[in-house]
Design an enzyme around this catalytic site. Structure first.
Site, PDB file in Angstrom:
ATOM      1  N   GLY A 129       0.750  -1.153  -0.458  1.00 46.70           N
ATOM      2  CA  GLY A 129       0.246  -0.026  -0.144  1.00 46.70           C
ATOM      3  C   GLY A 129       0.820   1.345   0.336  1.00 46.70           C
ATOM      4  N   SER A 172       6.835  -4.370  -1.347  1.00 43.24           N
ATOM      5  CA  SER A 172       6.171  -2.982  -2.146  1.00 43.24           C
ATOM      6  C   SER A 172       6.639  -1.936  -0.701  1.00 43.24           C
ATOM      7  CB  SER A 172       4.952  -3.201  -2.737  1.00 43.24           C
ATOM      8  OG  SER A 172       4.882  -1.993  -3.690  1.00 43.24           O
ATOM      9  N   TRP A 173       5.194  -1.228  -0.256  1.00 47.46           N
ATOM     10  CA  TRP A 173       5.219  -0.435   0.696  1.00 47.46           C
ATOM     11  C   TRP A 173       6.134  -1.396   2.221  1.00 47.46           C
ATOM     12  CZ3 TRP A 173       6.191   3.304   3.167  1.00 47.46           C
ATOM     13  CH2 TRP A 173       5.428   4.037   4.457  1.00 47.46           C
ATOM     14  N   ASP A 230       8.552  -4.991 -13.506  1.00 44.16           N
ATOM     15  CA  ASP A 230       8.169  -4.373 -12.091  1.00 44.16           C
ATOM     16  C   ASP A 230       8.019  -2.816 -12.602  1.00 44.16           C
ATOM     17  OD1 ASP A 230       6.622  -2.994 -10.205  1.00 44.16           O
ATOM     18  OD2 ASP A 230       8.007  -4.523  -8.919  1.00 44.16           O
TER      19      ASP A 230
END
Length: 325
Positions: free
Chosen positions: A53, A120-121, A274
Site C-alpha cells: 500500500g 512493495s510498501w 515491475d
C-alpha cells in the site's frame, strides 16, 4: 504500493489454505485499534508479514507462503485499513507510528526477534523497521522493493510508467484539470480529502485502478472496479504517505542507513518487468547490503502473485526452514 493479486496463477506454488489460530484487536494508542492474527505453528519460527500500500491490508492468501508446520506467521492490518479502526483514518498515521506498532505487536506476542517479510510498501516498512530496531530482526525477505524516494514517485505519478501504459495513464490523468496535472499526487490529495464521500470514492477508485492496471506482467491495462470503501481507504492512505514523502527525514534515507542492517541476512525477490517499483531500487540496496541476495525474476511484474515471484518466495522460506540459507 501493491494491490489485488491474481491468486489463481500462483496457487500451485503455495501451501494449502489455513485458518488463523489467534485473531485480536490490539490497541496501539491515539485512538487506533489494529487487527492482528497468527497462523501456523504456535511454537514455530516467528515471521511477521508487512502488507503493501500503504493501505492495502493483509489477506488469507498471505498465510500460504510459509510451511505451517514450521512457521508462526503473524499478519496485521496497518493503521486505517483492512479490519483496523478507525477506517481510512490518516490521523496519527505515519511510518513511525507503524514502526512502533510492529514493536508493540512483537512485545504483545512475547517474541524476542523475528523474520520480517514484506513487499512493495511492505518492503519499505520492513527496511525502516529493521534500521530502527535491528536487534528485533533475524532476517529480511523483501519483494518488489520500494525505497520511498522522489524519483520513484516521479516515475509512477509523473508520467514515466505512463509512457508504457498510455491508455490507463490517460484514464488516471483525465479526471484532473490540465492546470493541476503538474503534481498529480497533490491534485488527487485535494479530492481524496474533500470531505465529500462520493467524490472521495470516485477518485479513490481511479487512484487504485491506475496501480492495479500495472501490477501484473499479464495485464492488458484494464482493471476491475474496486469496492468503494476499500478504494477510498487505500487511496487516502497511500496518497497521505506519498504527499508526506513517507515521513522520512530526507530523500534517500533508506539507502543512506543500510549500514545499520548490513549484518542482517536478506533476500530480495524482484520482478524484472515491475512497472510500479522498477528493479533499480532492488539492485541499489543489494549493492550496499553485503548480507543480501538478489533474485531477479524474469517474466514477472510487481504483484505478489506473479507465478515466478510466488515460487521464489516459497522456495526461500523453505530453504530458511531447512537451515540451508
Amino acid at each position: 504500493m501493491d494491490k489485488y493479486p491474481d491468486q489463481k496463477r500462483a496457487v500451485q506454488y503455495l501451501y494449502p489454505p489455513i485458518d488463523a489460530f489467534d485473531q485480536r484487536m490490539l490497541g496501539v494508542g491515539q485512538g487506533h485499534q489494529i487487527y492482528v492474527e497468527q497462523c501456523g505453528n504456535p511454537n514455530g519460527i516467528p515471521v511477521v508479514v508487512l502488507h503493501g500500500g500503504p493501505g492495502g491490508g493483509c489477506s488469507p492468501a498471505m498465510r500460504r507462503y510459509f510451511d505451517p508446520s514450521v512457521y508462526r506467521v503473524i499478519l496485521f492490518d496497518q493503521r486505517g485499513c483492512g479490519r483496523s479502526r478507525p477506517h481510512a483514518s490518516v490521523e496519527n498515521n505515519t511510518t513511525w507510528h507503524l514502526v512502533a506498532d510492529i514493536e508493540r505487536i512483537r512485545h504483545a506476542l512475547d517474541i524476542d526477534s523475528w523474520i520480517v517479510f514484506g513487499g512493495s510498501w511492505g518492503a519499505t516498512l520492513a527496511l525502516v523497521y529493521a534500521q530502527t530496531h535491528p536487534e528485533s530482526v533475524t532476517r529480511l525477505v523483501l519483494r518488489g522493493v520500494f525505497l520511498m524516494t522522489q524519483s520513484e514517485l516521479d516515475w509512477f505519478y509523473g508520467g514515466g510508467a505512463g509512457k508504457f501504459w498510455p491508455e490507463p495513464w490517460e484514464r488516471f490523468v483525465s479526471l484532473i484539470p490540465e492546470a493541476e496535472r503538474g503534481n498529480l499526487i497533490a491534485a488527487y490529495h485535494k479530492r481524496l480529502f474533500s470531505g465529500d464521500i462520493t467524490q472521495e470514492i470516485r477518485y479513490g477508485r481511479a487512484w487504485s485502478a491506475w496501480e492495479n492496471a500495472l501490477a501484473s506482467i499479464h495485464s492488458n491495462g484494464a482493471s476491475g472496479e474496486s469496492p468503494g470503501d476499500y478504494a477510498r481507504a487505500f487511496a487516502r492512505l497511500e496518497n497521505h504517505y506519498f504527499i508526506n514523502d513517507g515521513f522520512l527525514e530526507f530523500d534517500g534515507q533508506i539507502i543512506a542507513n543500510m549500514d545499520r542492517i548490513s549484518h542482517i541476512p536478506g533476500h530480495i525477490v524482484q520482478g524484472r518487468y515491475d512497472m510500479i517499483c522498477p528493479p533499480t531500487s532492488a539492485w541499489r540496496i543489494s549493492e550496499v547490503w553485503p548480507s543480501a541476495e538478489l533474485r531477479m525474476v524474469r517474466n514477472a511484474g510487481h504483484a505478489l502473485s506473479e507465478p515466478g515471484i510466488s515460487a521464489e518466495l516459497v522456495r526461500i522460506m523453505d530453504r530458511i526452514a531447512e537451515g540451508r540459507t
